[in-house]
Design a protein around this motif. Structure first.
Motif, mmCIF file in Angstrom:
data_model
loop_
_atom_site.group_PDB
_atom_site.id
_atom_site.type_symbol
_atom_site.label_atom_id
_atom_site.label_comp_id
_atom_site.label_asym_id
_atom_site.label_seq_id
_atom_site.Cartn_x
_atom_site.Cartn_y
_atom_site.Cartn_z
ATOM 1 N N TRP A 39 0.832 -1.214 0.000
ATOM 2 C CA TRP A 39 0.000 0.000 0.000
ATOM 3 C C TRP A 39 0.860 1.254 0.000
ATOM 4 N N TRP A 40 2.013 1.145 -0.645
ATOM 5 C CA TRP A 40 2.941 2.272 -0.644
ATOM 6 C C TRP A 40 2.727 3.152 -1.876
ATOM 7 N N GLU A 45 6.548 6.854 0.016
ATOM 8 C CA GLU A 45 6.326 5.408 -0.044
ATOM 9 C C GLU A 45 6.613 4.872 -1.448
ATOM 10 N N GLY A 71 -3.538 4.404 3.458
ATOM 11 C CA GLY A 71 -2.562 4.380 4.543
ATOM 12 C C GLY A 71 -2.957 3.381 5.615
ATOM 13 N N GLY A 72 -1.942 2.774 6.233
ATOM 14 C CA GLY A 72 -2.214 1.810 7.290
ATOM 15 C C GLY A 72 -2.552 0.421 6.768
ATOM 16 N N GLN A 94 2.647 -7.472 1.621
ATOM 17 C CA GLN A 94 3.059 -6.749 2.821
ATOM 18 C C GLN A 94 2.098 -7.167 3.928
ATOM 19 N N LYS A 96 1.958 -7.842 8.313
ATOM 20 C CA LYS A 96 2.772 -7.472 9.474
ATOM 21 C C LYS A 96 2.277 -8.077 10.774
ATOM 22 N N HIS A 147 9.987 1.185 11.648
ATOM 23 C CA HIS A 147 9.431 2.531 11.745
ATOM 24 C C HIS A 147 9.196 2.853 13.207
ATOM 25 N N TRP A 254 -3.191 10.664 5.279
ATOM 26 C CA TRP A 254 -2.098 11.097 6.155
ATOM 27 C C TRP A 254 -1.071 11.960 5.427
ATOM 28 N N TRP A 274 7.227 7.296 8.430
ATOM 29 C CA TRP A 274 6.968 7.310 6.986
ATOM 30 C C TRP A 274 6.649 8.744 6.559
ATOM 31 N N ASN A 305 6.936 -0.171 14.476
ATOM 32 C CA ASN A 305 6.078 -0.684 13.412
ATOM 33 C C ASN A 305 7.012 -1.255 12.352
ATOM 34 N N ASP A 307 7.604 -3.239 8.903
ATOM 35 C CA ASP A 307 7.004 -3.746 7.665
ATOM 36 C C ASP A 307 7.678 -5.051 7.300
ATOM 37 N N LYS A 343 12.201 5.552 2.718
ATOM 38 C CA LYS A 343 10.968 5.256 3.451
ATOM 39 C C LYS A 343 10.831 6.045 4.747
ATOM 40 N N HIS A 383 -0.652 -0.006 14.259
ATOM 41 C CA HIS A 383 -0.039 -0.530 13.045
ATOM 42 C C HIS A 383 0.154 -2.038 13.074
HETATM 43 C C1 GAL Z 1 1.941 1.725 7.963
HETATM 44 C C2 GAL Z 1 3.047 1.036 7.236
HETATM 45 C C3 GAL Z 1 4.003 2.029 6.747
HETATM 46 C C4 GAL Z 1 3.316 3.197 6.107
HETATM 47 C C5 GAL Z 1 2.006 3.620 6.683
HETATM 48 C C6 GAL Z 1 1.167 4.566 5.884
HETATM 49 O O1 GAL Z 1 1.071 0.808 8.525
HETATM 50 O O2 GAL Z 1 3.697 0.165 8.100
HETATM 51 O O3 GAL Z 1 4.943 1.409 5.915
HETATM 52 O O4 GAL Z 1 3.772 3.616 4.967
HETATM 53 O O5 GAL Z 1 1.244 2.535 7.056
HETATM 54 O O6 GAL Z 1 0.723 3.995 4.718
#
Ligand code: GAL
Length: 424
Positions: A39-40, A45, A71-72, A94, A96, A147, A254, A274, A305, A307, A343, A383
């Motif tokens: 989701w980057w 990202e 995001g997220g 991705q 986690k 992160h 975000w 991020w 957090n 990834d 990142k 996260h």
């Molecule tokens: C988080 C993810 C990050 C980030 C963020 C916003 O959950 O771990 O890599 O980019 O979302 O999308």
């Protein structure tokens, strides 16, 4: 590079014959394709995702992009579930935290243990991180980065104009927020999406309640702590921030909130690092055009957090090899540096040189180690690091409802949190 033997299960008869003849080990591997769900999609990202793509391509394989914006990652995870259920899993995704365990239990993930042993992952990863990447003691995922979530991002120029001081605790935060408001800027750039509400909430919980409180309330989900006086104070403080956000915040992404800080429309943003990727992608310079500081009161703690990527079982041998090559490349020191510079995170691999990284990253690396020693290294609940997905989802909803409602009292929210924590 591509010198590993092809798996014996190679469906190609010629491949099998060559393998028997012992010729394949030196022959270049067949090029495979890896479809990668992530989701980057924001500026920073996307640069990081590009580094991953280029690394795979440099090994002669093809990258098939499967980006699901949001995001997220909640939307990405919904799409992933439907793809897997319909028997059409991507090669890599991705995924986690504790949800890695759920996917492994479904029996759909490709084992990574052999590669992990050959490349000594146990020696190059922090122990706590390695444990999260394993299911029943064997690797099923590869981590990319670390992160830090408990950061506050600020525009120093805006602070200067408002005569405000960068806050180190919550009292100072409200003094600064008042000064920014008086100067006609939006004090806090907030994206009103439930995961961002929870991201802000966890920083308040960590900064005000401290590491022990955070662990009891948001990792162990202890009911007494959730309904206790410290949680009451945390929820009250969290809600006090709302008037310092703008009326257009509901639904905002975000990275658009980060852009408000970049442009000087807002003074600060609570977000994981991020956000630094956005400042950098926009040409910003840490310590000059933007500053990073631990969320008020949370300097001694680190909410992490991480990834990571899991690979799904595939039948095609060339594609399986491409998956392994991708996993292997992810942990190489070169990639760790390249990717994390874009990142905003820090390398997850131990011992990667930090000289090319900025001061925010250097602080993050120092604080990560200090927090690990002090027992204040904590998984981010917002996260997907701290609790099982169903409980996280229910808690996220309660926090978001509380943030948005004029009617829900702090006591109501506490009772709802206790119930949400029981969600399985
Ligand atoms: C988080 C993810 C990050 C980030 C963020 C916003 O959950 O771990 O890599 O980019 O979302 O999308």
């Amino acid at each position: 590079m591509n010198s590993r033997r092809k798996p014996l299960s190679s469906p190609h008869p010629l491949g099998a014959a060559l393998l028997l003849a012992g010729l394949v080990a030196t022959a270049p591997a067949r090029a495979g394709e890896v479809e990668v769900l992530h989701w980057w999609t924001s500026g920073g990202e996307a640069r990081a995702a590009q580094a991953l793509k280029a690394t795979l391509q440099a090994k002669g394989h093809t990258w098939k992009d499967f980006a699901v914006a949001g995001g997220g990652g909640d939307s990405a995870m919904t799409v992933l579930k439907s793809r897997v259920v319909s028997g059409n899993a991507p090669a890599a995704a991705q995924i986690k935290g504790p949800s890695l365990q759920d996917w492994a239990a479904e029996g759909v993930l490709a084992p990574m243990e052999e590669l992990a042993r050959a490349e000594h992952w146990d020696d190059i990863l922090p122990k706590a991180v390695a444990a999260q990447m394993k299911y029943q003691g064997k690797y099923i995922a590869v981590p990319v980065n670390v992160h830090r979530v408990n950061w506050l991002w600020a525009n120093p120029e805006v602070f200067k104009r408002a005569g405000a001081k960068l806050p180190t605790n919550w009292d100072e935060f409200f003094v600064a927020a008042d000064a920014l408001q008086k100067a006609g800027v939006i004090p806090v750039a907030h994206g009103g999406q439930n995961w961002q509400d929870l991201t802000l909430f966890e920083s308040v919980a960590l900064g005000l309640g401290g590491a022990d409180f955070y662990a009891k309330a948001l990792v162990k989900l202890d009911p007494d702590t959730l309904k206790g006086p410290l949680m009451e104070k945390v929820l009250t403080t969290f809600k006090r921030i709302k008037p310092y956000t703008d009326k257009n915040s509901p639904g905002r992404d975000w990275n658009l909130a980060t852009a408000m800080v970049i442009k000087g429309q807002a003074g600060m943003q609570f977000m994981g690092d991020w956000a630094k990727g956005e400042f950098i992608a926009a040409g910003g310079q840490p310590g000059k055009t933007f500053v990073c500081l631990p969320a008020p009161g949370s300097a001694a703690s680190f909410s992490y957090n991480i990834d990571s990527f899991a690979m799904f079982k595939l039948k095609n041998a060339a594609n399986s090899q491409a998956q392994k090559d991708l996993a292997s490349a992810i942990l190489s020191p070169e990639f760790q540096q390249l990717f994390n510079l874009a990142k905003g995170s820090i390398p997850v691999r131990l011992g990667v040189a930090m000289d090319k990284f900025d001061d925010c990253a250097k602080t993050s690396a120092t604080d990560f180690n200090a927090a690990a020693k002090a027992g204040t290294l904590l998984p981010s609940i917002a996260h997907g690091m701290a609790v099982p997905t169903p409980a996280e989802g229910a808690i996220k909803d309660v926090i978001s409802q509380f943030w948005n409602s004029d009617k829900m009292t702090v006591k109501d929210a506490q009772a709802k949190l206790v119930a949400a924590a029981r969600t399985r």
